[in-house]
Design a protein around this motif. Structure first.
Motif, PDB file in Angstrom:
ATOM      1  N   THR A  18     -13.788 -10.572  -4.938  1.00  0.00           N
ATOM      2  CA  THR A  18     -14.413  -9.585  -4.052  1.00  0.00           C
ATOM      3  C   THR A  18     -13.409  -8.497  -3.723  1.00  0.00           C
ATOM      4  OG1 THR A  18     -13.743 -10.905  -2.133  1.00  0.00           O
ATOM      5  CG2 THR A  18     -15.936 -11.321  -3.056  1.00  0.00           C
ATOM      6  N   PRO A  19     -13.860  -7.272  -3.512  1.00  0.00           N
ATOM      7  CA  PRO A  19     -12.930  -6.188  -3.169  1.00  0.00           C
ATOM      8  C   PRO A  19     -12.183  -6.501  -1.881  1.00  0.00           C
ATOM      9  CG  PRO A  19     -15.077  -5.308  -3.792  1.00  0.00           C
ATOM     10  CD  PRO A  19     -15.250  -6.793  -3.662  1.00  0.00           C
ATOM     11  N   CYS A  20     -10.922  -6.117  -1.852  1.00  0.00           N
ATOM     12  CA  CYS A  20     -10.100  -6.394  -0.681  1.00  0.00           C
ATOM     13  C   CYS A  20     -10.473  -5.464   0.461  1.00  0.00           C
ATOM     14  CB  CYS A  20      -8.626  -6.244  -1.021  1.00  0.00           C
ATOM     15  SG  CYS A  20      -8.181  -4.595  -1.622  1.00  0.00           S
ATOM     16  N   GLY A  21     -10.113  -5.876   1.682  1.00  0.00           N
ATOM     17  CA  GLY A  21     -10.432  -5.084   2.848  1.00  0.00           C
ATOM     18  C   GLY A  21      -9.471  -3.925   3.039  1.00  0.00           C
ATOM     19  N   GLU A  22      -9.603  -3.292   4.192  1.00  0.00           N
ATOM     20  CA  GLU A  22      -8.753  -2.164   4.522  1.00  0.00           C
ATOM     21  C   GLU A  22      -7.394  -2.653   5.000  1.00  0.00           C
ATOM     22  OE1 GLU A  22      -9.436   0.941   4.025  1.00  0.00           O
ATOM     23  OE2 GLU A  22     -11.465   0.545   3.286  1.00  0.00           O
ATOM     24  N   LEU A  23      -6.344  -1.861   4.709  1.00  0.00           N
ATOM     25  CA  LEU A  23      -5.003  -2.227   5.116  1.00  0.00           C
ATOM     26  C   LEU A  23      -4.855  -2.215   6.630  1.00  0.00           C
ATOM     27  CD1 LEU A  23      -2.169  -2.953   4.093  1.00  0.00           C
ATOM     28  CD2 LEU A  23      -1.623  -0.515   4.037  1.00  0.00           C
ATOM     29  N   GLY A  33       0.830  -1.196   0.000  1.00  0.00           N
ATOM     30  CA  GLY A  33       0.000   0.000   0.000  1.00  0.00           C
ATOM     31  C   GLY A  33       0.863   1.244   0.000  1.00  0.00           C
ATOM     32  N   PRO A  34       0.235   2.431   0.123  1.00  0.00           N
ATOM     33  CA  PRO A  34       1.005   3.677   0.205  1.00  0.00           C
ATOM     34  C   PRO A  34       1.948   3.666   1.403  1.00  0.00           C
ATOM     35  CG  PRO A  34      -1.310   4.130  -0.212  1.00  0.00           C
ATOM     36  CD  PRO A  34      -1.216   2.665   0.104  1.00  0.00           C
ATOM     37  N   LYS A  35       3.117   4.285   1.243  1.00  0.00           N
ATOM     38  CA  LYS A  35       4.142   4.241   2.278  1.00  0.00           C
ATOM     39  C   LYS A  35       3.649   4.844   3.589  1.00  0.00           C
ATOM     40  CE  LYS A  35       8.177   4.277  -0.774  1.00  0.00           C
ATOM     41  NZ  LYS A  35       9.441   4.988  -1.117  1.00  0.00           N
ATOM     42  N   LYS A  36       2.954   5.968   3.512  1.00  0.00           N
ATOM     43  CA  LYS A  36       2.496   6.616   4.734  1.00  0.00           C
ATOM     44  C   LYS A  36       1.500   5.740   5.473  1.00  0.00           C
ATOM     45  CE  LYS A  36       0.456  10.933   6.416  1.00  0.00           C
ATOM     46  NZ  LYS A  36      -0.086  12.258   6.039  1.00  0.00           N
ATOM     47  N   GLU A  82       1.850   3.865   9.248  1.00  0.00           N
ATOM     48  CA  GLU A  82       0.860   4.020  10.319  1.00  0.00           C
ATOM     49  C   GLU A  82       0.330   2.661  10.774  1.00  0.00           C
ATOM     50  OE1 GLU A  82      -2.088   6.535   8.663  1.00  0.00           O
ATOM     51  OE2 GLU A  82      -0.864   8.380   8.777  1.00  0.00           O
ATOM     52  N   CYS A  83       0.088   1.754   9.835  1.00  0.00           N
ATOM     53  CA  CYS A  83      -0.416   0.421  10.203  1.00  0.00           C
ATOM     54  C   CYS A  83       0.628  -0.348  11.018  1.00  0.00           C
ATOM     55  CB  CYS A  83      -0.795  -0.351   8.950  1.00  0.00           C
ATOM     56  SG  CYS A  83      -2.244   0.291   8.083  1.00  0.00           S
ATOM     57  N   LYS A  84       1.896  -0.246  10.648  1.00  0.00           N
ATOM     58  CA  LYS A  84       2.933  -0.946  11.397  1.00  0.00           C
ATOM     59  C   LYS A  84       3.024  -0.433  12.824  1.00  0.00           C
ATOM     60  CE  LYS A  84       5.983  -2.448   7.655  1.00  0.00           C
ATOM     61  NZ  LYS A  84       7.375  -2.424   7.120  1.00  0.00           N
TER      62      LYS A  84
END
Length: 809
Positions: A214-219, A107-110, A114-116
């Motif tokens: 199916t569309p993927c979920g949120e990161l 996904g996007p770096k930013k 934040e997820c990490k």
């Protein structure tokens, strides 16, 4: 396609009694044959410890790759006819590991940062601990040691890079998959980073394999975060064979286009199949990339299944699981003409017995009872070897499988196979190697196996990987020190050592009966022959007689090249070892002939004697014939000539050199005949190619003792064709035709003489020119104003563009 798996499947008896019975049967079977393993020097010490599963691989162009904690060490085996040493000649290079860690694109770096941070500080220990300890998420390590080194390496078939050699696919510990090529012999160059390209493809597709998904979920969801990493974290990668197709050009001319496939197995069970056009030059050579779902959880190993039946080629991918199952996945190769695939997956082993599949090898064989080709699939599962025989009959695909037990007391750490005869080699960490030889029966097959104790060859060692050479002559082994007096070694020294698997007689017989007829592709066999001749200092009589019979009956240039190789090695074996190191400069004064010294009188007889001595030394040490001789032999020849007699060794050297020159002359003439045949047929002569046709004809006809009817007939046809051609060159003074009768000058009917350019073979009718000094060459840079010139002496028989101004020297 029908599958008769149930009829041929045998449940493996894995109990203790069965193990004892199998071991006893193997001992009784192996009593009839014995493999003598001999150590081969030198042993190559690795700078870093071996890493990954199956750290050793041997390519078709005789290069051994060793995966280590900092790089991939590449050891290339050479067959040097100019070396008199008995050790193997090994050229060593390395593919360094990237300095920066590989971060998978999820996904996007930013947003990823934040997820990490969110997962690392989560109050749920199942999330925070899983995230912190997973090296796919954290390749840099932080509190853990960084992931350095290589996990796996795989060699492509021969003929894939720009030089017609093998490519190296390398997988690092931090999941970076890249392809490397060795183009300048000293340095490895990374051609493409497939992990980065595949991540960009997934990002553009929204991390979906097809639009119907199916569309993927949120990161921010941890399961989605895991899914995006597992779908692009490689586990193994394997190359297919080269696929050759025909492409129609705009002028309706057909040309062969080669392509190769690279299958990459990911952690979630998906397989990405990359198609590359050959020669592979980089990102621009990628033709397509398709993703296949295998449906296997926890995949561990991958192999190609390639089968040819009634001129129809079939292919598939064999996938093994860490839980035990093994099955073949169909691969759609519609883009490759002439290939077919399975209609549905074929399960080779379906039991979830918790025996992880460590290694899979697929070997094409010929079934002597069914009179057709078949495929033997062998897989290492714990301490056992699982085998499966695939055979296509009128009823469909027949599958016979079983296990070979009682081989090792510890799990198998490495497995390799000789694809020429189907012999399989397995090893465990205790330094024991098993050789398994398949023997066909009416129903399926059985294995005869014997134990190779490396402790008898290298002493007490631990083994970490094995690989067999392309022709089965050598076995490469990664070893470290074993236990001494019941204690483990303090330091581990990783070494790559070599063991012979064939005798000299077997290697010589295989070279004589080879269907490849290419000495380069059989370097491991020729090295065994070279080692034997250097030790014994003579060519065995049976090999000489067999080779002479082959030359008389067949006459192929392969056997003449083989004979030349043997003579050159024999010549080197007769040399004396230099007393000094050859690279060290000598501080002795140069020797001066007495006859040439100032103030000393010299008669004509003395000068002739000195000239004859120099000529004899030059003929004996002629480096242009591919052989060398040291100063000691030259001095002995000089002394023997002074005394009026020659030593037996010098006589032998001169005799061998005369044989070498005779074989070289024969090969030269055969190559000249081949070139003349191409010129006459004009099938593969391109622009800016000039062949000294008349000079080659004169050379072949100059020796009266050379009576080859084929050459004389071919030369006669070529001369007739050349005499019928006219050359539109006119004298600039009288406008008469300038006939081409001499490559040095042109003379018209009125007697005007013009010099000819040796590069373009045009008459130099300008007042300002310099005569060419390069005979029988060409002008390599034509211009649109260049003349169309028919093939005179030195040119071919077709139309070629030549530039007069560039031709003037």
């Amino acid at each position: 396609m029908a599958a008769a798996a149930a009829a041929g499947r045998e449940e493996p008896p894995l109990g203790l009694e069965a193990v004892v019975e199998e071991a006893a049967a193997a001992a009784a079977a192996s009593a009839g044959f014995r493999l003598t393993a001999v150590r081969r020097e030198p042993a190559v010490r690795l700078q870093h410890g071996a890493s990954g599963l199956e750290p050793l691989a041997w390519s078709e162009d005789h290069r051994v790759s060793v995966s280590t904690a900092r790089s991939i060490a590449v050891l290339e085996q050479l067959s040097d006819v100019h070396s008199g040493g008995q050790d193997m000649v090994i050229h060593r290079t390395a593919v360094p590991a990237p300095a920066a860690a590989c971060m998978l694109k999820v996904g996007p770096k930013k947003e990823v940062a934040e997820c990490k941070e969110k997962f690392a500080s989560s109050v749920d220990p199942t999330v925070s601990q899983t995230f912190m300890l997973d090296r796919v998420f954290n390749p840099e390590g932080k509190s853990l040691p960084p992931m350095r080194g290589f996990k796996y390496s795989s060699w492509s078939p021969l003929g894939c890079d720009a030089n017609g050699r093998c490519l190296l696919a390398a997988l690092t510990m931090d999941n970076r998959l890249s392809i490397h090529a060795n183009l300048n012999r000293l340095q490895w160059v990374q051609l493409v980073d497939l992990t980065e390209l595949y991540g960009e493809r997934l990002l553009e597709a929204g991390y979906r394999l097809c639009k119907a998904d199916t569309p993927c979920g949120e990161l921010g969801d941890f399961p989605e975060f895991q899914r995006r990493h597992s779908m692009q974290a490689p586990v193994r990668m394997e190359w297919s064979g080269i696929c050759t197709t025909q492409q129609v050009k705009h002028n309706n001319e057909c040309r062969d286009v080669g392509s190769v496939l690279l299958a990459v197995l990911f952690e979630n069970g998906n397989i990405a199949v990359w198609q590359f056009q050959l020669p592979f030059l980089g990102k621009e050579s990628i033709t397509s990339c398709n993703t296949v779902e295998s449906g296997i959880s926890s995949p561990s190993v991958l192999a190609w299944w390639e089968y040819e039946h009634n001129n129809r080629k079939m292919s598939g991918l064999i996938v093994g699981s860490a839980y035990g199952p093994v099955k073949i996945i169909p691969v759609n190769l519609k883009a490759v003409k002439g290939y077919f695939t399975l209609r549905q997956p074929v399960v080779l082993w379906q039991e979830m017995d918790q025996l992880p599949v460590h290694s899979i090898k697929c070997i094409p064989l010929y079934h002597p009872y069914q009179k057709c080709s078949c495929s033997l699939v062998v897989a290492a599962r714990g301490p056992y070897v699982f085998w499966c025989l695939l055979l296509i009959s009128k009823a469909g695909l027949n599958v016979h499988n079983s296990h070979v037990t009682g081989l090792h007391s510890l799990p198998i750490v490495s497995m390799t196979a000789d694809k020429q005869n189907g012999t399989v080699y397995t090893c465990s960490s205790d330094g024991k190697v098993r050789q398994l030889i398949p023997i066909f029966t009416d129903v399926a097959l059985k294995f005869e196996h014997q134990l190779i104790k490396l402790s008898e060859v290298f002493g007490c060692v631990r083994t970490h990987g094995i690989a067999v050479s392309p022709c089965g002559a050598y076995l490469a082994v990664i070893t470290t020190e074993g236990m001494a007096n019941g204690l483990h070694p303090v330091n581990k020294n990783y070494q790559v050592q070599f063991v012979t698997l064939k005798t000299f007689e077997e290697a010589a017989a295989q070279l004589l009966e080879s269907s490849v007829q290419n000495l380069f592709r059989q370097v491991d066999l020729t090295d065994l022959v070279r080692w034997k001749i250097l030790k014994d200092k003579h060519i065995p009589q049976f090999l000489q007689e067999a080779l002479d019979k082959k030359i008389e009956s067949c006459g192929s240039t392969y056997f003449w090249r083989f004979k030349l190789f043997l003579l050159r090695i024999l010549y080197q074996s007769m040399q004396k070892t230099p007393s000094e190191v050859t690279w060290r400069p000598s501080h002795e004064d140069a020797k001066i002939l007495v006859s040439d010294s100032p103030g000393m009188g010299s008669t004509e007889d003395d000068q002739e004697e000195g000239t004859s001595k120099q000529a004899s030394k030059q003929s004996l040490g002629d480096t242009g014939k591919g052989v060398d001789i040291d100063d000691t032999a030259e001095d002995s020849l000089h002394q023997s000539s002074d005394s009026g007699g020659r030593e037996p060794m010098v006589e032998k050297l001169l005799e061998i050199q005369a044989q070498i020159e005779a074989v070289e002359m024969h090969l030269t003439r055969e190559h000249m005949k081949r070139v003349l045949g191409e010129v006459y047929l004009h099938t593969w002569i391109t622009e800016n190619t000039s062949i000294p046709t008349r000079g080659v004809c004169d050379f072949l006809m100059s020796d009266d003792a050379y009576d080859d009817r084929t050459a004389r007939v071919l030369i006669g046809h070529i001369l007739k064709k050349m005499n019928k051609q006219t050359f539109p060159e006119h004298c600039s003074l009288c406008k008469e035709i300038l006939p081409f009768t001499d490559r040095k000058q042109a003379v018209c009917s009125n007697g005007h003489i013009w010099l000819r350019c040796f590069l373009t073979y045009q008459s130099c009718q300008s007042l300002v020119y310099r005569r060419c000094l390069l005979h029988d060459s060409i002008a390599r840079h034509p211009t649109p104003e260049g003349k169309m010139f028919l093939g005179p002496k030195g040119a071919g028989l077709g139309l070629f563009n030549f530039d007069l101004q560039n031709g003037l020297n």
